[in-house]
Design a protein around this motif. Structure first.
Motif, PDB file in Angstrom:
ATOM      1  N   GLU A 175       0.815  -1.208   0.000  1.00  0.00           N
ATOM      2  CA  GLU A 175       0.000   0.000   0.000  1.00  0.00           C
ATOM      3  C   GLU A 175       0.853   1.264   0.000  1.00  0.00           C
ATOM      4  O   GLU A 175       0.546   2.240  -0.711  1.00  0.00           O
ATOM      5  CB  GLU A 175      -0.918  -0.012   1.229  1.00  0.00           C
ATOM      6  N   GLY A 176       1.926   1.256   0.784  1.00  0.00           N
ATOM      7  CA  GLY A 176       2.769   2.440   0.862  1.00  0.00           C
ATOM      8  C   GLY A 176       3.416   2.774  -0.466  1.00  0.00           C
ATOM      9  O   GLY A 176       3.378   3.920  -0.925  1.00  0.00           O
ATOM     10  N   LEU A 177       4.015   1.771  -1.109  1.00  0.00           N
ATOM     11  CA  LEU A 177       4.634   2.004  -2.407  1.00  0.00           C
ATOM     12  C   LEU A 177       3.585   2.368  -3.440  1.00  0.00           C
ATOM     13  O   LEU A 177       3.824   3.208  -4.304  1.00  0.00           O
ATOM     14  CB  LEU A 177       5.418   0.781  -2.855  1.00  0.00           C
ATOM     15  N   GLY A 178       2.431   1.737  -3.348  1.00  0.00           N
ATOM     16  CA  GLY A 178       1.367   2.049  -4.287  1.00  0.00           C
ATOM     17  C   GLY A 178       1.011   3.529  -4.270  1.00  0.00           C
ATOM     18  O   GLY A 178       0.808   4.156  -5.325  1.00  0.00           O
ATOM     19  N   ARG A 179       0.934   4.106  -3.061  1.00  0.00           N
ATOM     20  CA  ARG A 179       0.636   5.531  -2.943  1.00  0.00           C
ATOM     21  C   ARG A 179       1.773   6.376  -3.516  1.00  0.00           C
ATOM     22  O   ARG A 179       1.539   7.369  -4.220  1.00  0.00           O
ATOM     23  CB  ARG A 179       0.414   5.895  -1.471  1.00  0.00           C
ATOM     24  N   MET A 180       3.017   5.988  -3.200  1.00  0.00           N
ATOM     25  CA  MET A 180       4.168   6.732  -3.715  1.00  0.00           C
ATOM     26  C   MET A 180       4.213   6.682  -5.239  1.00  0.00           C
ATOM     27  O   MET A 180       4.493   7.690  -5.906  1.00  0.00           O
ATOM     28  CB  MET A 180       5.462   6.142  -3.140  1.00  0.00           C
ATOM     29  N   TRP A 181       3.928   5.523  -5.780  1.00  0.00           N
ATOM     30  CA  TRP A 181       3.961   5.320  -7.230  1.00  0.00           C
ATOM     31  C   TRP A 181       2.898   6.196  -7.897  1.00  0.00           C
ATOM     32  O   TRP A 181       3.172   6.879  -8.885  1.00  0.00           O
ATOM     33  CB  TRP A 181       3.721   3.846  -7.513  1.00  0.00           C
ATOM     34  N   LYS A 182       1.688   6.206  -7.342  1.00  0.00           N
ATOM     35  CA  LYS A 182       0.593   7.008  -7.886  1.00  0.00           C
ATOM     36  C   LYS A 182       0.933   8.497  -7.836  1.00  0.00           C
ATOM     37  O   LYS A 182       0.726   9.235  -8.809  1.00  0.00           O
ATOM     38  CB  LYS A 182      -0.698   6.726  -7.116  1.00  0.00           C
ATOM     39  N   GLU A 183       1.482   8.935  -6.693  1.00  0.00           N
ATOM     40  CA  GLU A 183       1.845  10.342  -6.545  1.00  0.00           C
ATOM     41  C   GLU A 183       2.946  10.717  -7.523  1.00  0.00           C
ATOM     42  O   GLU A 183       2.947  11.813  -8.100  1.00  0.00           O
ATOM     43  CB  GLU A 183       2.294  10.595  -5.096  1.00  0.00           C
ATOM     44  N   ARG A 184       3.914   9.813  -7.728  1.00  0.00           N
ATOM     45  CA  ARG A 184       4.998  10.064  -8.685  1.00  0.00           C
ATOM     46  C   ARG A 184       4.440  10.256 -10.091  1.00  0.00           C
ATOM     47  O   ARG A 184       4.808  11.194 -10.812  1.00  0.00           O
ATOM     48  CB  ARG A 184       5.991   8.899  -8.638  1.00  0.00           C
ATOM     49  N   ASP A 185       3.533   9.374 -10.498  1.00  0.00           N
ATOM     50  CA  ASP A 185       2.940   9.483 -11.831  1.00  0.00           C
ATOM     51  C   ASP A 185       2.213  10.808 -12.002  1.00  0.00           C
ATOM     52  O   ASP A 185       2.331  11.476 -13.046  1.00  0.00           O
ATOM     53  CB  ASP A 185       1.971   8.324 -12.078  1.00  0.00           C
ATOM     54  N   GLU A 186       1.464  11.209 -10.997  1.00  0.00           N
ATOM     55  CA  GLU A 186       0.724  12.467 -11.077  1.00  0.00           C
ATOM     56  C   GLU A 186       1.676  13.657 -11.174  1.00  0.00           C
ATOM     57  O   GLU A 186       1.437  14.612 -11.916  1.00  0.00           O
ATOM     58  CB  GLU A 186      -0.186  12.609  -9.863  1.00  0.00           C
ATOM     59  N   ARG A 187       2.774  13.601 -10.420  1.00  0.00           N
ATOM     60  CA  ARG A 187       3.732  14.703 -10.401  1.00  0.00           C
ATOM     61  C   ARG A 187       4.411  14.880 -11.754  1.00  0.00           C
ATOM     62  O   ARG A 187       4.655  16.006 -12.198  1.00  0.00           O
ATOM     63  CB  ARG A 187       4.758  14.436  -9.294  1.00  0.00           C
TER      64      ARG A 187
END
Length: 209
Positions: A175-187
């Motif tokens: 879950e933690g990496l999933g959130r980081m990955w999603k935020e990275r893509d958006e950024r």
């Protein structure tokens, strides 16, 4: 790829024309041949991961060397280094040394590994260039050490350098990496899922151990 040639003080063949061409787009950003973004995992604590911005140069056609920063901003912290070598060179390593190196297959095929586009580059043209670059990176092996554990809040590079690895499958994406990955893509304004689809045609090599 060559294991009996030496270029710029390292084993490997001189740069091919394609590699020289790829340097042009990336040089608009930092004067390097490629800016790659992905996530590294701590080899001794595989539940921990950190975003890694790689600024890489081709030492030759078989060896790349990358400085790793926590962000792509001008005041980013230098947190580590990564060396990438061709399968031909990896096959010359002994079993003990091979344990220190990781594959890039999952990073490429999942769409996690991206090559952020310079602002002046049309998205469609850069997507083609990125996919071609991934065809090369998918077979490379990386050896990575981080000096600065920014994910735990360190304000200085404390302690010894730590060996890092890469993700090898969806089961490691918590879950933690999933959130980081999603935020990275958006950024960065990218879609890893979209890139995953575009990379379906990239052949995944057999990972040697």
């Amino acid at each position: 790829m060559s294991t009996d040639q030496e270029t710029n003080g390292a084993t490997g063949a001189p740069l091919a024309t394609k590699s020289k061409v790829l340097e042009t787009g990336a040089s608009l950003v930092q004067g390097i041949c490629a800016h790659l973004n992905a996530f590294h995992v701590y080899a001794h604590e595989p539940h921990r991961c950190v975003e890694a911005n790689h600024y890489c140069t081709h030492l030759n056609e078989d060896v790349r060397q990358c400085l790793i920063y926590d962000t792509p901003s001008p005041n980013a912290r230098l947190i580590g280094v990564e060396y990438m070598i061709s399968p031909a060179l990896f096959n010359t390593l002994d079993a003990t040394e091979r344990k220190l190196w990781h594959s890039h297959v999952y990073e490429v095929k999942s769409g996690m590994l991206i090559m952020p586009a310079p602002a002046s580059m049309p998205d469609a043209a850069w997507e083609v260039a990125e996919t071609k670059e991934m065809e090369d990176v998918v077979g490379l092996y990386g050896k990575t050490y981080h000096f600065w554990q920014v994910d735990r809040g360190d304000k200085l590079p404390l302690g010894e350098a730590v060996l890092m690895g890469s993700l090898t499958g969806d089961g490691q994406v918590g879950e933690g990496l999933g959130r980081m990955w999603k935020e990275r893509d958006e950024r960065f304004g990218v879609s890893s899922e979209g890139k995953k689809g575009k990379r379906e045609g990239i052949e995944a090599p057999v990972v040697h151990k």
